[in-house]
Write a protein that holds these residues in place. Sequence first.
Motif, PDB file in Angstrom:
ATOM      1  N   PHE A  94       1.708  -2.555  -3.005  1.00 51.98           N
ATOM      2  CA  PHE A  94       1.760  -1.386  -2.692  1.00 51.98           C
ATOM      3  C   PHE A  94       1.487  -0.928  -1.107  1.00 51.98           C
ATOM      4  N   GLY A  97       3.680  -2.785   1.268  1.00 51.40           N
ATOM      5  CA  GLY A  97       5.099  -2.216   1.302  1.00 51.40           C
ATOM      6  C   GLY A  97       5.276  -1.012   2.113  1.00 51.40           C
ATOM      7  N   THR A  98       4.066  -0.362   1.833  1.00 54.50           N
ATOM      8  CA  THR A  98       4.040   0.951   2.567  1.00 54.50           C
ATOM      9  C   THR A  98       3.758   0.874   4.018  1.00 54.50           C
ATOM     10  N   GLY A 101       7.087  -0.615   5.658  1.00 54.20           N
ATOM     11  CA  GLY A 101       8.240   0.041   5.401  1.00 54.20           C
ATOM     12  C   GLY A 101       9.204  -0.690   4.397  1.00 54.20           C
ATOM     13  N   PRO A 103      11.367  -1.833   1.081  1.00 50.40           N
ATOM     14  CA  PRO A 103      12.438  -1.038   0.471  1.00 50.40           C
ATOM     15  C   PRO A 103      11.648  -0.281  -0.953  1.00 50.40           C
ATOM     16  N   ARG A 104      12.008   0.764  -1.402  1.00 49.77           N
ATOM     17  CA  ARG A 104      11.554   1.103  -2.819  1.00 49.77           C
ATOM     18  C   ARG A 104      11.307   0.242  -3.927  1.00 49.77           C
ATOM     19  N   VAL A 105      11.824  -0.870  -4.147  1.00 49.95           N
ATOM     20  CA  VAL A 105      11.702  -1.591  -5.160  1.00 49.95           C
ATOM     21  C   VAL A 105      10.391  -2.387  -5.186  1.00 49.95           C
ATOM     22  N   ASP A 107       7.708  -0.675  -4.471  1.00 47.73           N
ATOM     23  CA  ASP A 107       6.570   0.241  -4.854  1.00 47.73           C
ATOM     24  C   ASP A 107       6.910   0.022  -6.354  1.00 47.73           C
ATOM     25  N   TYR A 108       8.006  -0.316  -6.824  1.00 48.72           N
ATOM     26  CA  TYR A 108       8.172  -0.318  -8.340  1.00 48.72           C
ATOM     27  C   TYR A 108       7.312  -1.664  -8.866  1.00 48.72           C
TER      28      TYR A 108
END
Length: 125
Positions: A94, A97-98, A101, A103-105, A107-108
């Motif tokens: 997380f 990824g943050t 930048g 993709p949202r995946v 975060d999942y």
Amino acid sequence: MKLNPSIVRRLREARHWSQEQLAAAAGLGLRTVQRVEADGVASRETRVCLAAALDTDVSAMLDAGPGPGPGPGPVAAARWQPWMLLVMAGVLVFAAGTTLGAPRVVDYVAILLVSVGVLGRSLTR
């Protein structure tokens, strides 16, 4: 080898266990637990049973004796469990990824790792 009675008591109380509950979990007699918490006197078998019931190493409960420092405590005996690694991996994914930048995946995936780790912890209790 003597156990440190205050460490044994602290580990027991951290689980909100009575001496009777610790004795039952360790497969020992109540009087044995009382003696350990009063004097620190314990046979090798008793030390191993208490450590297993309290989910720690025997070395974390040993009396440090005379010396420069307080000796090993419950924190020093922490062992990495598989569920901890999953939670840490999720947090790191997380954070990376943050920061990057992603993709949202991503975060999942992080949420999935943390969730599986927490579920694993709840199933091991």
